[in-house]
Scaffold this motif. Structure first.
Motif, short mmCIF file in Angstrom:
data_model
loop_
_atom_site.label_atom_id
_atom_site.label_comp_id
_atom_site.label_asym_id
_atom_site.label_seq_id
_atom_site.Cartn_x
_atom_site.Cartn_y
_atom_site.Cartn_z
N GLU A 155 0.83 -1.21 0.00
CA GLU A 155 0.00 0.00 0.00
C GLU A 155 0.86 1.26 0.00
O GLU A 155 0.55 2.23 -0.69
CB GLU A 155 -0.96 -0.02 1.19
CG GLU A 155 -2.07 -1.04 1.02
CD GLU A 155 -2.91 -1.24 2.28
OE1 GLU A 155 -2.64 -0.59 3.31
OE2 GLU A 155 -3.83 -2.07 2.20
N THR A 156 1.97 1.23 0.73
CA THR A 156 2.90 2.36 0.76
C THR A 156 3.56 2.54 -0.61
O THR A 156 3.69 3.67 -1.10
CB THR A 156 3.97 2.15 1.85
OG1 THR A 156 3.31 2.02 3.11
CG2 THR A 156 4.94 3.32 1.90
N ILE A 157 3.95 1.45 -1.23
CA ILE A 157 4.55 1.53 -2.57
C ILE A 157 3.56 2.13 -3.56
O ILE A 157 3.91 3.01 -4.36
CB ILE A 157 5.02 0.13 -3.04
CG1 ILE A 157 6.19 -0.36 -2.18
CG2 ILE A 157 5.40 0.14 -4.52
CD1 ILE A 157 6.54 -1.83 -2.38
N ILE A 158 2.32 1.70 -3.50
CA ILE A 158 1.28 2.22 -4.39
C ILE A 158 1.10 3.72 -4.16
O ILE A 158 1.05 4.51 -5.12
CB ILE A 158 -0.06 1.48 -4.17
CG1 ILE A 158 0.06 0.04 -4.65
CG2 ILE A 158 -1.21 2.20 -4.88
CD1 ILE A 158 -1.08 -0.86 -4.19
N ARG A 159 1.01 4.12 -2.90
CA ARG A 159 0.85 5.55 -2.60
C ARG A 159 2.03 6.35 -3.15
O ARG A 159 1.86 7.43 -3.73
CB ARG A 159 0.77 5.76 -1.07
CG ARG A 159 -0.62 5.92 -0.56
CD ARG A 159 -0.73 6.31 0.91
NE ARG A 159 0.10 7.42 1.32
CZ ARG A 159 0.99 7.37 2.32
NH1 ARG A 159 1.17 6.28 3.02
NH2 ARG A 159 1.68 8.42 2.64
N PHE A 160 3.24 5.84 -2.96
CA PHE A 160 4.45 6.52 -3.43
C PHE A 160 4.45 6.65 -4.96
O PHE A 160 4.67 7.73 -5.51
CB PHE A 160 5.69 5.76 -2.95
CG PHE A 160 6.98 6.33 -3.47
CD1 PHE A 160 7.47 7.54 -2.99
CD2 PHE A 160 7.72 5.64 -4.42
CE1 PHE A 160 8.66 8.07 -3.47
CE2 PHE A 160 8.91 6.17 -4.90
CZ PHE A 160 9.38 7.39 -4.43
N LEU A 161 4.17 5.56 -5.65
CA LEU A 161 4.18 5.59 -7.12
C LEU A 161 3.08 6.50 -7.66
O LEU A 161 3.29 7.24 -8.63
CB LEU A 161 4.05 4.17 -7.68
CG LEU A 161 5.25 3.25 -7.41
CD1 LEU A 161 4.95 1.83 -7.86
CD2 LEU A 161 6.51 3.79 -8.07
N ASN A 162 1.91 6.48 -7.04
CA ASN A 162 0.83 7.38 -7.46
C ASN A 162 1.21 8.84 -7.23
O ASN A 162 0.90 9.70 -8.06
CB ASN A 162 -0.47 7.04 -6.73
CG ASN A 162 -1.11 5.78 -7.25
OD1 ASN A 162 -0.84 5.33 -8.36
ND2 ASN A 162 -1.98 5.18 -6.45
N ALA A 163 1.88 9.13 -6.12
CA ALA A 163 2.31 10.50 -5.83
C ALA A 163 3.34 10.97 -6.86
O ALA A 163 3.28 12.11 -7.33
CB ALA A 163 2.88 10.60 -4.42
N ILE A 164 4.28 10.10 -7.23
CA ILE A 164 5.27 10.47 -8.25
C ILE A 164 4.58 10.72 -9.59
O ILE A 164 4.88 11.69 -10.29
CB ILE A 164 6.34 9.36 -8.40
CG1 ILE A 164 7.28 9.37 -7.21
CG2 ILE A 164 7.14 9.52 -9.69
CD1 ILE A 164 8.35 8.30 -7.24
N THR A 165 3.65 9.86 -9.94
CA THR A 165 2.91 10.00 -11.21
C THR A 165 2.17 11.33 -11.24
O THR A 165 2.23 12.06 -12.25
CB THR A 165 1.94 8.83 -11.40
OG1 THR A 165 2.68 7.60 -11.37
CG2 THR A 165 1.18 8.94 -12.70
#
Length: 153
Positions: free
Chosen positions: A137-147
């Motif tokens: 979930e943290t990885i998803i949040r991080f990747l979405n924030a970068i995108t």
């Protein structure tokens, strides 16, 4: 702050290694499938994949589906038509509207592209097996924030 710097360093290593891997792939013998796909832009490959999924598509559909400008679609489609990857089709009742369908070569390109996507997906899944749900979930949040950040700059 130290952990944040560790994340930035890890991200920089990822970007550097990705660039190195791309350079290595260009210099190495690649599989026949990778060689075939490397002749096309990502937009062209995604056009082929979208038409494979839909059966046929026009410029407007492709533009909306891929979130790419109509002029970019027109340019990409032109090369695909020239190389017999796509063929034009018009409906009897509406000669104005042009649809594109895949040729046999286009079907083969779509299949190869799909297979390479599956291989990449499987590599990522094997890496992600080492993470628990909370970490994912943290990885998803991080990747979405970068995108999202990339979209705004």
């Amino acid at each position: 702050m130290e952990k944040k710097n560790d994340v930035i360093e890890a991200l920089q290593r990822l970007i550097t290694e990705r660039e190195s891997a791309d350079r290595r792939r260009k210099g190495m013998k690649v599989s026949q499938e990778e060689a075939i796909v490397s002749d096309w832009t990502l937009t062209q490959l995604h056009i082929v994949a979208a038409i494979k999924e839909k059966g046929k598509a026009n410029n407007i559909t492709l533009s909306e589906t891929l979130n790419v400008s109509k002029p970019a679609i027109t340019k990409a489609v032109k090369k695909l038509l020239e190389h017999n990857i796509l063929k034009k089709m018009q409906q009897e009742d509406n000669k104005k509207e042009v649809y594109y369908m895949l040729t046999k070569s286009g079907e083969m390109l779509a299949l190869i592209h799909h297979q390479l996507h599956e291989q990449a997906k499987n590599r990522y899944l094997s890496i992600l097996n080492d993470f628990n749900t909370s970490e994912l979930e943290t990885i998803i949040r991080f990747l979405n924030a970068i995108t999202e950040n990339m979209k705004s700059h």
